[in-house]
Each structure stands twice: as structure tokens, then as C-alpha cells.
Write a protein that holds these residues in place. Sequence first.
Motif, short mmCIF file in Angstrom:
data_model
loop_
_atom_site.label_atom_id
_atom_site.label_comp_id
_atom_site.label_asym_id
_atom_site.label_seq_id
_atom_site.Cartn_x
_atom_site.Cartn_y
_atom_site.Cartn_z
N ILE A 291 25.29 -31.60 18.19
CA ILE A 291 25.92 -31.58 16.87
C ILE A 291 26.74 -32.86 16.69
CG2 ILE A 291 27.54 -30.37 15.36
CD1 ILE A 291 26.90 -27.82 16.97
N VAL A 292 26.49 -33.56 15.61
CA VAL A 292 27.21 -34.80 15.31
C VAL A 292 28.19 -34.54 14.17
CG1 VAL A 292 27.00 -37.19 14.52
CG2 VAL A 292 25.28 -36.23 16.07
N ARG A 293 29.41 -35.00 14.35
CA ARG A 293 30.43 -34.83 13.31
C ARG A 293 31.14 -36.17 13.12
NH1 ARG A 293 33.88 -30.58 11.39
NH2 ARG A 293 32.85 -29.07 12.74
N SER A 294 31.38 -36.53 11.89
CA SER A 294 32.09 -37.77 11.58
C SER A 294 33.43 -37.46 10.94
CB SER A 294 31.24 -38.65 10.65
OG SER A 294 30.98 -37.98 9.43
N GLY A 295 34.22 -38.51 10.71
CA GLY A 295 35.49 -38.32 10.03
C GLY A 295 36.53 -37.62 10.87
N LEU B 223 36.63 -41.89 13.84
CA LEU B 223 35.87 -41.54 15.03
C LEU B 223 34.76 -40.56 14.65
CD1 LEU B 223 38.74 -40.94 17.62
CD2 LEU B 223 37.24 -42.95 17.48
N SER B 224 33.72 -40.52 15.47
CA SER B 224 32.66 -39.53 15.33
C SER B 224 32.49 -38.83 16.67
CB SER B 224 31.35 -40.19 14.92
OG SER B 224 31.45 -40.79 13.64
N SER B 225 31.95 -37.62 16.63
CA SER B 225 31.78 -36.87 17.87
C SER B 225 30.34 -36.41 18.03
CB SER B 225 32.70 -35.65 17.90
OG SER B 225 32.29 -34.69 16.94
N ILE B 226 29.94 -36.28 19.29
CA ILE B 226 28.67 -35.66 19.66
C ILE B 226 29.01 -34.49 20.57
CG2 ILE B 226 26.48 -35.93 20.86
CD1 ILE B 226 26.47 -38.83 20.17
N PHE C 155 33.63 -38.52 21.97
CA PHE C 155 34.20 -39.09 20.75
C PHE C 155 34.04 -40.61 20.83
CE2 PHE C 155 36.09 -35.01 21.36
CZ PHE C 155 36.17 -34.47 20.08
N LEU C 156 33.36 -41.14 19.83
CA LEU C 156 32.99 -42.55 19.83
C LEU C 156 33.41 -43.20 18.52
CD1 LEU C 156 29.26 -42.01 20.88
CD2 LEU C 156 31.18 -42.32 22.43
N GLU C 157 33.58 -44.51 18.56
CA GLU C 157 33.73 -45.24 17.31
C GLU C 157 32.42 -45.15 16.55
OE1 GLU C 157 36.25 -48.90 17.44
OE2 GLU C 157 35.94 -48.69 19.60
#
Length: 214
Positions: free
Chosen positions: A79-83, A151-154, A196-198
Motif C-alpha cells: 500500500i502506497v500513501r503520500s502526503g 513524505l510517502s510511505s510503502i 517512509f521515503l521522500e
Amino acid sequence: MKTITTCVHDIIRHQPFLDDAIARDIINFSGLAADIQPQVEKEMRKPVKQGSIIMALRRYAPSRTKVNMQSLRELGDIIVRSGITEYTFLNSKTIIANKARLLEAVKDQTGIYLNYSSNYQESNILVSSSLTDLVEKCFRNEVRVSVKDELSSITIALPKNSSQTVGLYFYIFKLLAYEGIPVFEMISTSNYFALFLEKEYINKAFLLMNEIKQ
């Protein structure tokens, strides 16, 4: 007294990529000896011949970590989430109460992200960027160490018994490092872990995680 052998072995043990390559017998000892010679000489405080370093490398016998590739194939949904924005505050006598205020304020909201963790010195909050004003309000009297937005997360579902799988995280982080993808933050639970990545790295990391599963 430190010997050339112990010096070389200490250098290799602190570089897991080299340790892994030696364990797999895919590294050129002559080239490696020339590469680490300046470091060995600095540690020994005297000139050291490359031949002596090569002999020390041949005596090095790392225990090769066997990654269970089947466990990697069993990684679940991604699951990818941004913001996402990360806040770090110094711990204080009031920070737990302020955390409770934040949780109370968002308890009825859906579709948001909020994760709170702390150690003996600092508290870390990862939230949907839509909650930043609320975080600023709840923690306005706290000492803010840092804030990082965009940041965005996987998030990845872990396979069953992942806590008993040797090398699972090592393999994933090794591939991320090889691809030049820095991990800003990581959170792990019993069944999931999140990176959590840029935002500039998220697409590349997502493709890499899918390749691991295949």
C-alpha cells in the motif's frame, strides 16, 4: 595487541556488503586488499603489505546468512500513501497529555494516517499532512526537534512467522541501498512494516518491492 588479521577482520565485519560478498566467494581478494590497505595502515599506524592483507582475508570465514527466498515471495499487499509529515519533539512531562489531546481530536476521522512512537528522549509523530495544523496546536508548548513534510510511505504485509525469518530486513534494505534509495523512517509491527521515503524515491522503491515478490 592488534594484529593485521584482527584489523582486517574488524573492517570487513563492519561492512555487511563486503561480508556478504566474501561469504558468497564472489570477491577479488587482491582488489579488496588494495582498496582497504590505506585503512589498515591507518589502524596499524605503519606500512602494511598487500600480501599480508590478502592472507588475512583468506583467513576470514564469515557465516553466510541464508535468506529464505520463499518468505520474500510471501510478502503481502503493498500500500502506497503520500502526503505524510513527520514531527519530532523532545520528551517532557506534558507530552503524553498532548498526545492524548491529539488522539481525542482525530478519533472520529476516517482515512487519515497517524503513528506515534517514542524513546527515552524524543517522541515521533507521523501524520497525514491534513493534520499538521492540529499537531502544531496540540504540541505548541513542546520543543520541536524537526519537521519533515511531503513524505510517502510503502506499507507491506509480512509473511507468517516473519519474526523467525533470518535476513528478511537485511535483504530488503540491501537492495534499497544498492539502488541508492534512502529510507527516511521505518516502522514495524507483528504483521506489517512501513518504509517512509521522500516522494522522489517512492516509485522506484515500489517497483523494487514488487520485483522482490516475483
